[in-house]
Design an enzyme around this catalytic site. Sequence first.
Site, PDB file in Angstrom:
ATOM      1  CE  LYS B  87      -4.042   1.863   2.353  1.00 43.63           C
ATOM      2  NZ  LYS B  87      -4.937   1.807   3.651  1.00 43.63           N
ATOM      3  CB  SER B 162      -7.944   4.117   2.406  1.00 45.40           C
ATOM      4  OG  SER B 162      -7.148   3.317   3.469  1.00 45.40           O
ATOM      5  CB  SER B 186      -8.358   1.271   5.479  1.00 44.95           C
ATOM      6  OG  SER B 186      -9.159   2.655   5.301  1.00 44.95           O
TER       7      SER B 186
END
Lengths: 512, 515, 115
Positions: B87, B162, B186
């Site tokens: 990420k 996210s 997330s």
Amino acid sequence: MNDHTAATSPPVEAELIDFDEALELFDPVMGLEVHVELGTATKMFCGCPNAFGAAPNTNVCPVCLALPGAMPTVNAQAVEYATLIGLALNCEIAQLCRFSRKNYFYPDMPKNFQTSQYDEPIASNGHLDVDLGDGEIFRVEIERAHMEEDTGKSTHVGGLTGRIHGAEYSLLDYNRAGVPLVEIVTKPIVGTGKSAPVVARAYVAALRDLLLTLGVSDVRMDQGSLRCDVNLSLMRKDATEFGTRTETKNVNSLRSVERAARHEISRQAGILEAGGSIVLETRHFDEATGETGSGRPKETAEDYRYFPEPDLVPVVPDREWVETLRAGLPELPWLRRARLQQDWGFTDLEMRDLVAADGVVLVEQTVAAGATPGEARSWWNAYLGQRANERGVTLTELPITPEQVAAVSALVRDGALNAKLARQVIDGVLAGEGEPQDVIAARGLAVVSDDAALQTAVDEALAAQPAIAEKIRSGKLQAVGAVVGAVMKATRGQADAGRVRELVLSTLGVEG
Amino acid sequence: MSAVSTTSDLTRQTAAELASAIASREVSAVEVTRAHLDRIDAVDTDVHAFLHVSGEKALAAAAAVDESLQRGEAPASPLAGVPLALKDIVVQQGVPTTAGSKILEGWLPPYDATVTQRLVAAGIVILGKTNLDEFAMGSSTENSAYGPTRNPWDLTRIPGGSGGGSAAALAAFEAPLAIGTDTGGSIRQPASVTGTVGAKPTYGGVSRYGVIALASSLDQVGPCARTVLDTAMLHEVIAGHDPRDSTSIPQPAPKVVDAVRRGQTDGVAGMRIGIVKQLGGDGYQAGVSESFAKAVATLTAAGAEIVEVDCPHFEYGLAAYYLILPSECSSNLARFDAMRYGLRVEKRPDGTLIESAEQVMAATRGQGFGAEVKRRIMLGTYALSAGYYDAYYGSAQKVRTLIRQDFERAYEQADVLISPSSPVTAFAIGEKADDPMAMYLNDLATIPGSLAGIPAMSVPSGIASDTGLPVGLQIMGPALGELPMYRVAAAFEAAYLAEHGTLVPDLAPALEGAP
Amino acid sequence: MSALQDSGSEVSIAAQQPALTRDEVAHLAHLARLQLTESELDLYREQLDVVLHSVARVSEIATADVEPTTHAVQLVNVYREDVVVPGLEHAAALAAAPATDEGRFRVPQILGEEE
Ligand SMILES: [Mg+2]
Ligand SMILES: [Zn+2]
């Protein structure tokens, strides 16, 4: 905004009022904030060196540059130093305290928040007894001492003044960003009257000595490792509430602390007498003029949005550990001075001169090396004091050790040197000619104690001045001095004057 | 999943399968890496899971693993040579890290996050950085300054957020492993809407050092994969104490792989599983509730004792969360000020120079941050302001205590708690973009666990009958209760496979342009 | 959808709280160093109002007897030994800077005074 806007209508400037006159009308109220940089090896929240004077941005890392993702870790030594300071200031040490974020934007502060302590300082409610110099002790109440971090350094380039205003751009060095600070805040200091400036100076001086004794900082005001902000307001004699204060920032010497307070008293009194009102603002002290200049108005809109630092966990000082630290506290400077004065039998004046010259430790070491307190004090305070002044250095910076001074004192005591020769030996040591014995040997400074040699010199002197010899024979003993003088001259001062006198009298068959 | 290893099939294998094939040199780490880079080439123009692909770095890392195996050295870890998607909020030295924001465009970190170091040390091959909502603020990955990621199950829909990029990369078979971060859901909500697995460890279980902070008291890094075993194996690589993170739990990584094996063999026999009354019903899509009910039936059949638990304060969770998060992020994001790194806006639209540092800061932040980020910074600035602190941030922290206590009571009755991971399946891109409130509701089920700091994970519970899209089952353990959580997750996955003959990720559509 | 809505019957600060004014929003933007357009100011005034009224309900149950939770982990006294660890090379420290000069970060003139 009230203090600010309210202040804009009536006059905010006026003629200064004479200091003493000002204090006929007003009572000063002071609050002193001292920031001290701790003498740790590393910064407060990262492992970067805590060092003064390194090349710009060479003592930095992701943490103190506030790079994305970096996280703080608390320096254990800094927590111990802060606790020591709290204990030495007779404070209560918190059972549990936290770090908080003080949020405001400023380019020299990489995170744009300062990691500090807010409603939970590590130390609170203490006091410091301050010696005002004339033996009078004034107790300054301490509000709190808390841990925080220093900012980086900005240099303002271009423009006329080179100062922040008119600069074209600024250069930032973050070596100092994150250096551990302890902020020590007093409660309002009232009831000082005329001695307010003296109290301010004496407080910072006492604090400096204390921190030095604790070994937690080098307290170099000139390098900013000890910085003082002077908050001052005036209240009329009959008033019941404090007046509006000003905060004079970063006053960088003991003398300046006193002068800044003095000037603010005169300045504020002038404004108030002219029917004006004081603007709540930060001011800057100008070393050159001895005056404070207007700075930034403190808006009440200033809102730091404190909240507990979520990247750090609470500090819970172990009680046993705290007591161990308390037990290990060094003897506080003023208590120690009182004890030494007692032991040494010095007068208040003698002791104060010695303290003023930073000679206490030197005398202590010289006495330890065998000299009498009297001998040690007269060397350091008198003769060596003059030499230090000539060289523009402090006593400790003179190239001579207490052991060497003690050795010379001993030689004088057993007659191997007289006062004049002793001074020459000291000069030799200061000149780098080695140990006292080396100087004596090299310069041939030993006292002449060989009577035969002295007798010859005496006979010559008497022969050279028959008239004086006659006077002495006829009992005018004060004339002996002249002969002794001549003999001393002949022996280049290396004779023991007492012995010469005896020889003169015996030679002339006169009873001394 | 089948263990055939023709190059085209390499991307469909699990990390565990790939790791053993690489360790036994049936296939090289380079082949495996190249297969995944090819897959990214083929499908990522559609999916847009990646913001940056580190092809050469990845192949070099893979080659190093092969060489070490050739020298007869033991694998650096049970996952040595397996590719991973990172990420783009976790810093990797020398690799562009943006957090999905324009304000960090082009920034090359001069250091590695602890997680990055551990991945590299384990011989895991980092393929690149995945897309996310800007600074991880969002539930759809639509808030990325670099364009949305699309859900491999339906390219017109969101992959959650996210961590939509990481979840989509897994669902699109671009990587068998991924790293996510979870502040309010997330990791779990994207896993839920992409039919993949994602775990948020106990707060403090994985180091946050080098992970760009959103809300420091909530952020957690976690493992993502297509199977529970792969997730557990990655969990053991990244977890464990880190002295650079003061909130890191001073314990070694939990033995979650053992827990998974136990779940696969012993199932959930004798375990008490609690259904949280407040996490279901109103506001939950019919297909989601239906899938959840089936999951409960499956677990019951597998021998679990099902109890209902009451957590009365959970309904305040979302409100507390949207005070704590903005408050902390308003402070955490203050460092993006155009002084030391990142974007600097020095000119006005009319081309004139902006005179002061203060104005440059404001202009840069005004233009460099997206709408949601600015909205939350404003909200947090307000919530922390003098006069409002007690009513807002202070109260929210108290709600946190009450929710923690709800959990503590619940865990007296149950070993783990379950709920749907997300109230809805993947919604259409743009559907909720202009309605922050509606968007915030996506994290309804995941937020209580975040506020309490407990471990929680999402495993696919099936396909929603109403939308035909994957649904996630959330499994929540007590603080430090990763073992029972993984055991239940593994047991459920095994039972689901036995029941349906295939796992949910394998049902994902092969994408256009795929080889 | 009840989770975020302000249950009208109960007393909450949202009930008494006046709507945000545009000036307040502008002041917040200044505190946060966010230069916002006129339309952004209007948009955020509306949206912050909605969100704030919804989240204000936390005060309903946050009674004085409840201890706040600042950390999910209950750790205390986590310290680092006072030992130097290598930081960034000078060049690496400045590498990402928009502008540098004399080994330092160069920034536009600073108007405000230090705190
Ligand atoms: Mg301070
Ligand atoms: Zn540092």
